[in-house]
Design a protein around this motif. Sequence first.
Motif, short mmCIF file in Angstrom:
data_model
loop_
_atom_site.label_atom_id
_atom_site.label_comp_id
_atom_site.label_asym_id
_atom_site.label_seq_id
_atom_site.Cartn_x
_atom_site.Cartn_y
_atom_site.Cartn_z
N TYR A 319 0.67 -1.20 0.08
CA TYR A 319 0.09 0.18 -0.04
C TYR A 319 1.12 1.02 -0.15
O TYR A 319 0.80 1.90 -0.54
CB TYR A 319 -1.09 -0.60 1.25
CG TYR A 319 -1.86 -0.98 0.69
CD1 TYR A 319 -3.84 -0.87 0.39
CD2 TYR A 319 -2.78 -2.04 1.87
CE1 TYR A 319 -3.87 -2.11 -0.05
CE2 TYR A 319 -3.37 -2.95 2.04
CZ TYR A 319 -4.28 -2.94 0.78
OH TYR A 319 -5.12 -3.20 0.65
N LYS A 320 2.08 0.94 0.60
CA LYS A 320 2.72 2.38 0.69
C LYS A 320 3.74 2.79 -0.78
O LYS A 320 3.36 3.65 -1.38
CB LYS A 320 3.68 2.05 1.81
CG LYS A 320 4.53 3.76 1.92
CD LYS A 320 5.90 3.42 3.00
CE LYS A 320 6.51 2.07 2.70
NZ LYS A 320 7.89 2.07 3.91
N LYS A 321 4.05 1.71 -1.61
CA LYS A 321 4.75 1.97 -2.50
C LYS A 321 3.76 2.31 -3.76
O LYS A 321 4.31 2.64 -4.11
CB LYS A 321 4.89 0.11 -3.36
CG LYS A 321 5.83 0.20 -4.46
CD LYS A 321 5.94 -0.91 -4.71
CE LYS A 321 6.80 -1.16 -6.29
NZ LYS A 321 7.32 -2.30 -6.22
N PHE A 337 -8.30 9.28 -4.20
CA PHE A 337 -9.51 8.40 -3.90
C PHE A 337 -8.54 7.09 -3.71
O PHE A 337 -7.97 5.97 -5.19
CB PHE A 337 -9.99 7.97 -4.74
CG PHE A 337 -11.63 8.91 -4.69
CD1 PHE A 337 -12.68 8.33 -3.88
CD2 PHE A 337 -11.40 10.13 -5.35
CE1 PHE A 337 -13.62 9.90 -4.60
CE2 PHE A 337 -12.24 11.58 -5.07
CZ PHE A 337 -13.34 11.03 -4.76
N THR A 338 -7.56 6.57 -2.20
CA THR A 338 -7.16 5.17 -2.04
C THR A 338 -8.53 4.59 -1.58
O THR A 338 -8.45 4.80 -0.31
CB THR A 338 -5.46 5.63 -1.82
OG1 THR A 338 -5.14 4.34 -1.42
CG2 THR A 338 -6.05 6.35 -0.45
N VAL A 354 -0.31 5.40 4.25
CA VAL A 354 -0.96 6.18 3.87
C VAL A 354 0.10 7.25 3.72
O VAL A 354 0.95 8.20 3.09
CB VAL A 354 -1.91 6.79 2.76
CG1 VAL A 354 -2.45 7.66 2.14
CG2 VAL A 354 -2.98 5.14 2.55
N PHE A 355 -0.20 7.56 4.81
CA PHE A 355 0.69 8.77 5.48
C PHE A 355 2.31 8.51 5.30
O PHE A 355 3.30 9.60 4.96
CB PHE A 355 0.47 9.03 7.76
CG PHE A 355 1.64 9.40 7.69
CD1 PHE A 355 2.05 10.76 8.06
CD2 PHE A 355 2.62 8.60 8.68
CE1 PHE A 355 2.71 11.88 8.65
CE2 PHE A 355 3.55 9.25 8.81
CZ PHE A 355 4.00 10.86 9.33
N LYS A 390 -11.42 -0.07 3.91
CA LYS A 390 -11.11 1.58 4.38
C LYS A 390 -11.47 2.00 3.35
O LYS A 390 -10.04 1.85 1.54
CB LYS A 390 -10.03 1.45 4.85
CG LYS A 390 -10.23 0.78 6.89
CD LYS A 390 -10.38 -0.17 6.68
CE LYS A 390 -9.14 -1.60 6.18
NZ LYS A 390 -9.65 -3.29 6.37
N GLY A 391 -11.52 3.55 2.74
CA GLY A 391 -10.92 4.67 2.17
C GLY A 391 -10.31 5.71 2.57
O GLY A 391 -11.01 6.39 3.57
N LEU A 392 -9.69 6.25 1.60
CA LEU A 392 -8.91 8.05 2.02
C LEU A 392 -9.32 8.75 0.77
O LEU A 392 -9.17 8.49 -0.52
CB LEU A 392 -8.11 8.08 2.29
CG LEU A 392 -7.44 7.39 4.32
CD1 LEU A 392 -5.98 8.08 3.91
CD2 LEU A 392 -8.17 8.49 5.34
N VAL A 393 -9.99 10.11 0.70
CA VAL A 393 -9.71 11.24 0.14
C VAL A 393 -8.57 12.37 0.46
O VAL A 393 -8.78 12.64 0.87
CB VAL A 393 -11.48 11.77 -0.30
CG1 VAL A 393 -10.92 12.62 -1.68
CG2 VAL A 393 -11.62 10.93 -0.69
N LEU A 394 -7.68 12.34 -0.62
CA LEU A 394 -6.43 13.25 -0.42
C LEU A 394 -6.33 14.51 -1.06
O LEU A 394 -6.96 14.00 -2.13
CB LEU A 394 -5.00 12.32 -0.03
CG LEU A 394 -4.86 10.89 0.30
CD1 LEU A 394 -4.18 10.37 0.18
CD2 LEU A 394 -6.03 11.50 2.21
N GLN A 395 -6.03 15.31 -0.61
CA GLN A 395 -6.41 16.51 -2.27
C GLN A 395 -4.13 16.59 -1.70
O GLN A 395 -4.07 16.77 -0.53
CB GLN A 395 -6.80 17.68 -1.40
CG GLN A 395 -7.04 18.97 -2.26
CD GLN A 395 -5.45 19.93 -1.91
OE1 GLN A 395 -5.14 19.84 -0.99
NE2 GLN A 395 -5.52 19.95 -3.70
#
Length: 397
Positions: A319-321, A337-338, A354-355, A390-395
């Motif tokens: 996931y990090k890669k 969107f991940t 992701v961080f 699980k999901g994150l929307v990042l800007q």
Amino acid sequence: MSSYKEIVLRSGKEASLQRFHPWVFSGAIARKPEDLVEGETVRVLAADGTFLGVGHFQIGSIAVRIMSFVDEPIDAAFYKKSLSNAYRMRSSLNLVRPDNTIFRLVHGEGDCLPGLIVDIYGDTAVIQAHSVGIHRDLELVTNALKQILPTDMVKHIFYKSEGTLPYKAGIFPENSYLSGGEDVDEIAMENGLRFRIDWLKGQKTGFFVDQRENRALLEYYAKGRHVLNMFCYTGGFSVYALRGGAASVMSVDSSAKAVSITDQNVALNFGEDPRHSSFPEDAFKFLRQLSGGEKDLIILDPPAFAKHRGAINNALQGYKKLNLQALQKIAPGGFLFTFSCSQVISAEQFRLAVFSAAAISGRKVRILHQLTQPADHPINIYHPEGEYLKGLVLQVE
């Protein structure tokens, strides 16, 4: 009181069932009948003889899946009541309507029916068994479905459990129609969009029903953007992005068949749309070769990187890669969107991966949304393991 064979737990192992957790692990069992058959319904008792629940016995780490904490038979009336409750909830969520004929009717433990999945696609219900007990009760489930669903709603029932039942059980089920099967319409509708569903050979039951609300959110962000949909499968996110007014959409999946169905789904809704292009290629390779700044909206919805706890560390590195590659390539001001659908990966672990990718990228990143599965994939409050998406929307600046 039901008259099933009895399994007795070791002293002190009843606490989780008293908190209504629906699993009995094999290490908690003190004794069981020698003639117990896999998939058989059993009563579970505490060491002092106190009744705890009725469930399906299975060989393996999870030895019993509790179907009821009431001492009742798991029979035709039980399944009719349980499926009626499930259908009533989906109706109350306004998922059953002419422009939305795709929804999950039964979500295992989330609907207090461990081991059972039922998805509705137009006039076809797809049943999937994840336990031997549900397989043994298949006729009861099928009959209950026919009784509780409107007669004009479901004409076909398809059983798809070849890949979900334990191979050691010696069952060897075949994917097949249990009823209907002639003049089947493989086109169903989600929020007014048409999709061809491949329940015969596709992944899971044929479509990722669990991303419906997240697809709708993506549509909101898509206007005027250049979208890259990685691991597109059959193109759900791509179709929503196009309706949302995306300037362009690229769909990428390693499966040529999935990409072909994506193209069909785009054509079903928009004809030959020049905004869409598709590529049957490896996602990691495709991202490496992508020009930086070319895309300002990227979707990462990979298959489960970890299917058991032993794979967690490798999954988190994956996931990090993957997210690092996307963060390095996305245009300034773009949205990512991940997602992770690995049940053994917690929301905290995914967010940390992701961080880490964001920190390595050196870019300014903000979390706009934290996403999960929709309401027709409910999480039993006593079974937190049911929270898998699980999901994150990042800007990204």
